[in-house]
Design a protein around this motif. Structure first.
Motif, short mmCIF file in Angstrom:
data_model
loop_
_atom_site.label_atom_id
_atom_site.label_comp_id
_atom_site.label_asym_id
_atom_site.label_seq_id
_atom_site.Cartn_x
_atom_site.Cartn_y
_atom_site.Cartn_z
N ASP A 281 1.33 -1.01 0.17
CA ASP A 281 -0.09 0.22 -0.06
C ASP A 281 0.52 1.25 0.04
OD1 ASP A 281 -1.99 2.08 0.97
OD2 ASP A 281 -3.28 0.34 1.06
N TRP B 45 -0.48 0.15 -4.51
CA TRP B 45 -0.75 1.23 -4.66
C TRP B 45 -0.08 1.93 -4.90
CZ3 TRP B 45 -0.69 5.98 -2.29
CH2 TRP B 45 -1.71 6.54 -2.46
N LYS C 151 -4.27 -0.96 -5.86
CA LYS C 151 -4.91 -0.52 -5.97
C LYS C 151 -5.04 1.08 -6.22
CE LYS C 151 -6.76 0.73 -0.79
NZ LYS C 151 -5.85 0.17 0.46
N ASN D 268 -8.02 9.99 -2.20
CA ASN D 268 -8.73 10.83 -1.59
C ASN D 268 -9.03 12.31 -0.90
OD1 ASN D 268 -7.94 8.47 0.29
ND2 ASN D 268 -6.11 8.66 -0.91
N CYS E 272 -10.65 2.47 -4.74
CA CYS E 272 -10.57 2.91 -3.30
C CYS E 272 -10.45 4.41 -3.61
CB CYS E 272 -9.37 2.30 -2.92
SG CYS E 272 -9.09 3.60 -0.94
N GLY F 32 -10.31 6.92 0.04
CA GLY F 32 -10.79 6.31 1.89
C GLY F 32 -11.73 6.39 1.89
N TRP G 92 -12.62 -1.02 -2.39
CA TRP G 92 -11.97 -0.71 -1.36
C TRP G 92 -13.96 -0.56 -0.56
CZ3 TRP G 92 -11.19 -3.90 2.72
CH2 TRP G 92 -10.83 -3.04 3.61
N ASP H 27 -12.34 2.00 5.03
CA ASP H 27 -11.15 2.10 5.77
C ASP H 27 -11.70 1.48 7.15
OD1 ASP H 27 -9.46 3.01 3.72
OD2 ASP H 27 -8.85 4.77 4.69
C1 DGJ Z 1 -6.96 5.47 2.27
C2 DGJ Z 1 -7.18 3.84 1.59
O1 DGJ Z 1 -8.19 4.05 1.53
C3 DGJ Z 1 -6.76 3.55 2.76
O2 DGJ Z 1 -6.97 2.14 2.02
C4 DGJ Z 1 -5.14 3.64 2.63
O3 DGJ Z 1 -4.60 2.60 1.10
C5 DGJ Z 1 -4.60 4.57 2.30
N1 DGJ Z 1 -5.59 5.46 1.82
C6 DGJ Z 1 -3.26 4.76 2.55
O4 DGJ Z 1 -2.93 6.19 2.30
#
Ligand code: DGJ
Length: 721
Positions: A362, A407, A472, A476, A519, A521, A538, A541
């Motif tokens: 990741d 990631w 992944k 974010n 994904c 966040g 994903w 979290d």
């Molecule tokens: C947000 C993701 O949802 C987490 O699983 C992880 O990959 C972090 N970012 C890493 O910065």
């Protein structure tokens, strides 16, 4: 099945499996919506009801009781008397008015792709399409409504294409679909949430006025999912009528429900018209995304199973479509940013020992990334942390029998990066305004072709130069300063999504063997648009088993279990601090697409054995868990428990995962009634050989054991004999 048209009454009858959708062309060319619901046997029933009410905006004194404001409309425009929320608005020379009338239609077998957008696909024999063209003769503007009628599903999907044959216009609103109901006797079901508690189910009565379930955040968002359902008041998991809408789009959206003064309900679904504008020059074409209409007369459970099959068979693509999804171990919660190549190798070793199939590295492997403040966009390995580079590490991990995954967060740029120094205009920004750097990152301007090209080439290089078999793709941030040096502000959010889809399309086609997981966040961009490119997401979290009961319950309303990334993690849980038994963490995690997110070396030996045995068994039955029919047996939003049941398509095998939330002393004896079995089949418990008929299992049910301690769980696995 398919699309019927009656020339005399100018009526269209769309027949999907078990569903009728009827509308007609009025004198003058406007479209009136007539009926949507359970199948009607008559081909062309006479359903139009002239109003008996006085219209305050009737077009003429002679016909005082007719107004566009008083009928259910198929695709309402702004201008001309209908004062409810429009599905379409276009502005020319500062005037916002559009009058769309029937021009022509065609019916054909099959379904077209939507240029540059994710969409459902199907064999020609599975779908009939109606393309109906509306025309505004003053603007010289064509609007083509597409209806794709699925023969094997209670599903009609819709989209809209605008073709400008006149002078430039500014599109202010292009909804993908609108539909009317002549009553408001519904409950509205929506999926709301936030970071770490995504897609919570909320059900409320309809009220007069306008409600918009929407996003202005640039992504479909944690807050509200691009899904909603109107359900009959008696609707439950297994009974009642549901009209569900799922939008195949990942950006700003709006699902509007408006109830007018006569209790008529209008639903509009599309790109969020808030701050949207799109200049369409002469000859220009604008394509809206696709929205899925799904009908169920057997409650929410049946609605979900329809969505799951539809998305597994007609949306998700590539090598991993319908194939067993591998067990991955993700490094995030095990090591966060604190690792070197030795630490990663030892983690991978314990992952392999316990039965993982992919090791995912990741965040933290690139640039100078030791925390979340720097280096996004520097997609080359940090050799201070991973001495020797990625390739030797990947080889060693491959030698353990594991695939290697990585990631990335390609839509972002850290202010502290070479690229930002060289191209400060490559991020979304507004000249003269502060640039918001939430999480120390800015959003790259994916509306620009040069930015997309750069990112595509960078990720392509990373994937070409290393044996990476899983990616992944994270994101974010929410949008803040929405501006581009290239495009008007109203165009930027949609152009951004088109740019992103373009990059993803190129990467997934070029690297067909790579499993992509999206994904944002956690589950901030869990939508059907993303699933077209990346077959799994994903989910959240929040990896806490008890929190996941609700998150899985809500997410599974629309999205198939195979798409819901779901990891077993450490105890106490990193997000909630909750202490739960190993078995419960495992039994809940396998109700999604199972993986691991901790260091197995930290488990006690006996716990490790439980988990190892569990993973071995999971691999034997994962096809059932990922692609079987899902029945939600307990609702953790109202019950003190969560229970998910997976039944094979042949109904000859099933698996139940039951989790008790809080325990009670001296509690009553409880049973768990099952669903979806054949009453006359006889099933045998694989573990204790107990024999029970389908009718016994569904009417009496399973005996829930007495649990000692909070958060206990239990599973049952039966096969037909
Ligand atoms: C947000 C993701 O949802 C987490 O699983 C992880 O990959 C972090 N970012 C890493 O910065």
């Amino acid at each position: 099945m398919g699309v019927l048209f009656d020339e005399k009454s100018k009526t269209f009858h769309l027949r999907a499996k078990g569903v009728s959708y009827i509308f007609n062309i009025l004198d003058g060319g406007h479209l009136a919506h007539l009926y949507y619901g359970k199948s009607i046997t008559e081909d062309f029933p006479d359903l139009f009801r002239p109003s008996n009410r006085a219209a305050f905006n009737a077009p003429s004194f002679e016909n005082y009781s007719f107004s566009l404001d008083l009928i259910m409309r198929e695709y309402p425009t702004y201008g001309g008397g209908d004062l409810r929320s429009p599905a379409f608005a276009a502005e020319k020379d500062g005037v916002n008015f559009c009058d769309l009338r029937y021009m022509e239609h065609k019916i054909y077998q099959g379904k077209r792709k939507l240029e540059g957008l994710p969409c459902l696909y199907a064999k020609d024999s599975d779908v009939d399409t109606l393309e109906l063209t509306l025309f505004d003769d003053l603007l010289n503007l064509k609007v083509v409504l597409s209806y794709c009628v699925f023969k094997n599903y209670p599903v009609i999907s819709r989209s809209v294409k605008v073709i400008n044959e006149g002078e430039s216009v500014i599109l202010k609103n292009v909804m993908s679909a609108s539909v009317g109901f002549d009553h408001m006797d519904f409950r509205l079901m929506q999926l709301h949430g936030s970071w770490a508690r995504e897609r919570f189910v909320e059900i409320s009565p309809l009220k007069h006025g306008l409600l918009s379930i929407d996003s202005r955040r640039g992504a479909s968002s944690h807050a509200l999912n691009p899904f909603m359902a109107l359900a009959s008041p008696d609707c439950g998991e297994n009974c009642g009528e549901v009209y569900a809408f799922s939008f195949i789009y990942s950006g700003n959206f709006s699902m509007q429900v408006e109830v007018d003064e006569y209790d008529t309900t209008r639903v509009n679904v599309g790109i969020n018209p808030f701050n949207f504008s799109w200049k369409l020059d002469k000859g220009g074409v604008f394509q809206s995304p696709e929205v899925v209409f799904c009908y169920s007369d057997e409650g929410f459970g049946n609605m979900s199973r329809t969505f799951h099959d539809l998305y597994n068979n007609h949306l998700i693509r590539g090598k991993y479509k319908k194939s067993p999804r591998p067990v991955l171990l993700n490094s995030w919660e095990a090591v966060y940013f604190n690792f070197n190549e030795e630490r990663l190798y030892s983690l991978a070793k314990s992952a392999a020992e316990i039965g993982a199939e992919i090791f995912v590295l990741d965040d933290g492997w690139f640039g100078e990334r030791n925390d979340d403040r720097t280096s996004l966009v520097d997609w080359y390995v940090n050799t201070q942390k991973i001495r020797g580079g990625l390739n030797p590490l990947i080889s060693k991990i491959n030698a353990l029998g594991l695939k290697f995954g990585i990631w990335v967060e390609p839509e972002m740029v850290s202010p502290k990066s070479r690229l930002y120094e060289e191209h400060p205009d490559w991020c979304l920004h507004i000249e003269g305004r502060n640039r918001t750097t939430a999480r120390s990152q800015l959003i790259l301007d994916f509306s620009r072709e040069d930015v997309c090209e750069y990112i595509y080439n960078t990720i392509r290089k990373l994937l070409s130069e290393h044996n990476i078999e899983y990616v992944k793709w994270d994101m974010n941030r929410n949008f803040s300063e929405i501006g581009s040096v290239k495009y008007a502000q109203g165009e930027v959010p949609h152009r951004y999504i088109l740019g992103l889809y373009g990059v993803l399309e190129r990467l997934v086609s070029e690297f067909p063997n790579v499993l992509f997981e999206s994904c944002s966040g956690g589950g901030g961009r869990f939508d059907a648009g993303m699933l077209y490119y990346m077959p799994q997401t994903w989910t959240s979290d929040n990896t806490d088993a008890i929190s996941r009961l609700k998150i899985h319950y809500g997410t599974s309303m629309v999205y198939p279990p195979s798409s819901m990334g779901s990891h077993f993690s450490a105890c106490p849980n990193h997000q909630t601090g909750r202490v739960t038994p190993v078995k419960t963490r495992f039994n809940v995690a396998i109700t999604g697409n199972f993986g691991l997110e901790f260091d197995p070396a930290n488990l006690k030996e006996d716990e490790k054995e439980v988990l190892k045995a569990g993973i071995k068994k999971y691999k034997e039955i994962r096809h059932l868990l990922q692609y079987g029919d899902l029945y939600r047996l307990k609702n953790p939003f109202v019950d003190n428990a969560g229970a998910f049941m997976f039944v094979s398509k042949e109904k000859d095998e099933f698996f139940v995962s039951f989790t008790n939330i809080l325990t009670e002393a001296n509690s009553p004896l409880k049973r768990l009634k099952l669903s979806g079995l054949v009453p006359g089949y006889v099933y045998k418990n694989v573990d204790n050989h107990e024999i029970m008929s389908g009718s016994l299992l569904m009417n009496y049910g399973l005996k829930i054991p007495h649990f000692s301690g909070d958060f206990a769980s239990y599973t049952w696995h039966f096969r037909k004999i």
